[in-house]
Design a protein around this motif. Structure first.
Motif, PDB file in Angstrom:
ATOM      1  N   MET A   1       0.845  -1.183   0.000  1.00  0.00           N
ATOM      2  CA  MET A   1       0.000   0.000   0.000  1.00  0.00           C
ATOM      3  C   MET A   1       0.890   1.245   0.000  1.00  0.00           C
ATOM      4  O   MET A   1       1.878   1.310   0.719  1.00  0.00           O
ATOM      5  CB  MET A   1      -0.900   0.006   1.228  1.00  0.00           C
ATOM      6  N   ILE A   2       0.535   2.212  -0.799  1.00  0.00           N
ATOM      7  CA  ILE A   2       1.211   3.504  -0.825  1.00  0.00           C
ATOM      8  C   ILE A   2       0.288   4.519  -0.164  1.00  0.00           C
ATOM      9  O   ILE A   2      -0.807   4.799  -0.661  1.00  0.00           O
ATOM     10  CB  ILE A   2       1.559   3.930  -2.262  1.00  0.00           C
ATOM     11  N   ARG A   3       0.721   5.055   0.984  1.00  0.00           N
ATOM     12  CA  ARG A   3      -0.100   6.029   1.715  1.00  0.00           C
ATOM     13  C   ARG A   3      -0.242   7.294   0.893  1.00  0.00           C
ATOM     14  O   ARG A   3       0.732   7.804   0.327  1.00  0.00           O
ATOM     15  CB  ARG A   3       0.537   6.349   3.061  1.00  0.00           C
ATOM     16  N   CYS A   4      -1.469   7.812   0.870  1.00  0.00           N
ATOM     17  CA  CYS A   4      -1.753   9.060   0.160  1.00  0.00           C
ATOM     18  C   CYS A   4      -2.694   9.890   1.016  1.00  0.00           C
ATOM     19  O   CYS A   4      -3.664   9.364   1.567  1.00  0.00           O
ATOM     20  CB  CYS A   4      -2.381   8.763  -1.203  1.00  0.00           C
ATOM     21  N   VAL A   5      -2.394  11.171   1.146  1.00  0.00           N
ATOM     22  CA  VAL A   5      -3.293  12.118   1.800  1.00  0.00           C
ATOM     23  C   VAL A   5      -3.791  13.067   0.715  1.00  0.00           C
ATOM     24  O   VAL A   5      -2.995  13.648  -0.021  1.00  0.00           O
ATOM     25  CB  VAL A   5      -2.597  12.897   2.930  1.00  0.00           C
ATOM     26  N   ARG A   6      -5.102  13.168   0.612  1.00  0.00           N
ATOM     27  CA  ARG A   6      -5.728  14.066  -0.368  1.00  0.00           C
ATOM     28  C   ARG A   6      -6.151  15.338   0.356  1.00  0.00           C
ATOM     29  O   ARG A   6      -6.765  15.285   1.429  1.00  0.00           O
ATOM     30  CB  ARG A   6      -6.956  13.390  -0.978  1.00  0.00           C
ATOM     31  N   ILE A   7      -5.806  16.487  -0.210  1.00  0.00           N
ATOM     32  CA  ILE A   7      -6.223  17.769   0.343  1.00  0.00           C
ATOM     33  C   ILE A   7      -6.979  18.515  -0.760  1.00  0.00           C
ATOM     34  O   ILE A   7      -6.552  18.537  -1.909  1.00  0.00           O
ATOM     35  CB  ILE A   7      -5.013  18.564   0.900  1.00  0.00           C
ATOM     36  N   TRP A   8      -8.153  19.044  -0.419  1.00  0.00           N
ATOM     37  CA  TRP A   8      -9.009  19.706  -1.399  1.00  0.00           C
ATOM     38  C   TRP A   8      -9.718  20.875  -0.731  1.00  0.00           C
ATOM     39  O   TRP A   8      -9.647  21.042   0.489  1.00  0.00           O
ATOM     40  CB  TRP A   8     -10.018  18.715  -1.989  1.00  0.00           C
ATOM     41  N   THR A   9     -10.420  21.673  -1.525  1.00  0.00           N
ATOM     42  CA  THR A   9     -11.162  22.823  -1.021  1.00  0.00           C
ATOM     43  C   THR A   9     -12.612  22.419  -0.795  1.00  0.00           C
ATOM     44  O   THR A   9     -13.289  21.962  -1.716  1.00  0.00           O
ATOM     45  CB  THR A   9     -11.102  23.996  -2.006  1.00  0.00           C
ATOM     46  N   GLY A  10     -13.085  22.592   0.446  1.00  0.00           N
ATOM     47  CA  GLY A  10     -14.471  22.281   0.781  1.00  0.00           C
ATOM     48  C   GLY A  10     -15.411  23.384   0.312  1.00  0.00           C
ATOM     49  O   GLY A  10     -14.981  24.456  -0.152  1.00  0.00           O
ATOM     50  N   ALA A  11     -16.702  23.142   0.461  1.00  0.00           N
ATOM     51  CA  ALA A  11     -17.731  24.103   0.035  1.00  0.00           C
ATOM     52  C   ALA A  11     -17.595  25.446   0.751  1.00  0.00           C
ATOM     53  O   ALA A  11     -17.999  26.480   0.221  1.00  0.00           O
ATOM     54  CB  ALA A  11     -19.121  23.515   0.271  1.00  0.00           C
ATOM     55  N   ASP A  12     -16.999  25.448   1.953  1.00  0.00           N
ATOM     56  CA  ASP A  12     -16.828  26.684   2.715  1.00  0.00           C
ATOM     57  C   ASP A  12     -15.572  27.461   2.319  1.00  0.00           C
ATOM     58  O   ASP A  12     -15.271  28.496   2.897  1.00  0.00           O
ATOM     59  CB  ASP A  12     -16.802  26.391   4.215  1.00  0.00           C
TER      60      ASP A  12
END
Length: 127
Positions: A1-12
């Motif tokens: 398994m390759i660890r991945c953290v996803r960061i994105w912009t929420g509705a706020d």
């Protein structure tokens, strides 16, 4: 398994994150493999130990592959996560309040930026 953290912009308008991995769905010669992904470029960067960067958006949708250094990322709401050598960050927070980071060990942050193609499925699997 390759660890991945996803960061994105929420509705706020604030950055959010979730932990997961990169999909590795098939095998060959005893390995498990992910699909080939469309990328437009790759570049490398190094920041000396002790480095930090004020809140900012990701300039484009990209993978950030950490080769050395341990970092703490922080969102505007105070939520934090750590990135370790070998981890993948899927940066998709190209608008909004952004995120900041700081190195938390004595190593430089060596990383590769892989700019993803416009319609590329990054293969992120949420855990």
């Amino acid at each position: 398994m390759i660890r991945c953290v996803r960061i994105w912009t929420g509705a706020d308008g604030n950055s959010r994150f979730e932990e997961g991995s990169i999909a590795l769905l098939r095998g060959e010669r005893g390995d498990i493999l992910g699909d080939k992904l469309g990328a437009t470029s790759i570049s490398y960067r190094e920041t000396s130990s002790g480095g930090a960067f004020a809140p900012h958006d990701a300039p484009v949708r990209q993978f950030v592959l950490t080769l050395s250094g341990t970092l703490e990322f922080r969102c505007a709401d105070g939520a934090t996560f750590l990135i370790y050598p070998g981890d993948v960050l899927l940066a998709e927070d190209t608008t909004g309040s952004g995120h900041s980071w700081r190195l938390v060990d004595d190593q430089p942050w060596r990383r590769a930026y892989i700019i993803l193609g416009a319609n590329t499925d990054a293969g992120f699997v949420k855990h």
